[in-house]
Design an enzyme around this catalytic site. Sequence first.
Site: not given
Length: 279
Positions: A23, A53, A129
């Site tokens: 993402h 992901d 992230s």
Amino acid sequence: RERRGGGSGFVFTPDGLVLTNSHVVHDATRIDVTLLDGRRVPARTIGDDPATDLAVIRIDASGLQAAQLGDSQVLRPGQIAIAIGNPYGFQSTVTAGVISALGRSLRSYSGRLIEDVIQTDAALNPGNSGGPLVNSTGAVIGVNTATILPAQGICFAIGINTAKFVASRLLRDGRIRRSWIGVSAQTVPVHRRVVRFFGLPKESGVVVVGLEERSPARRAGLREGDVIVALGEKPVAGVDDLHRLLTDAQVGARCVLTVIRHTERLTMAIVPEEARQVS
């Protein structure tokens, strides 16, 4: 209108391969990477897998030091966990905590459940992230991916064993071609008496916690509570093993599942289907 975003990542080969979250880079038209020494270099996407992901990108830079990759299969709750990343743009931020739980499931941005996720209370924020979760020796044990808001101390990372497998397939094919049997599952220990009685090669397996309608698993006769211990001739010690074997299995080819149901060992034929690709 141009949209911008940021995240974290880490170099895992000396020639410039970087592991991050899908993402962070998915559908990006331009990717720039800022290194620890301040250099800013362009990057290109090698492969992207929204279902886990995870993504692999490449940068062209010299003097890179690759991170040491650990083994997420040997982790235990209570171990030290250290998250490194760039939350809210604050570069090279380090937060520490412990591994809170193992074997969690987390829904990815594509809508697919990511199995066998690490839960930690090492603080993560937007921008973390894709950064590494490391143990006390500095080995990477996970890829930080998500938090639950507004909860405090509930954060998640994808196990590094899953990340290593996904990265190898992205490097080879640029995508992941998956077989699908239609179960939700998690890794569980198998009682030692059962292991000894049936002569199982591993002391853990995969318990079925849910079955999808009209799935290959339901047609094969699999039930909730069954513990999968082998696929074909290969032992299944955890969800990572099952994912790897299903990915490599030929779609539409008949194979045999070995399961423990209560105190019985059963075998059943199953025909995996190709998983729908998520964009």
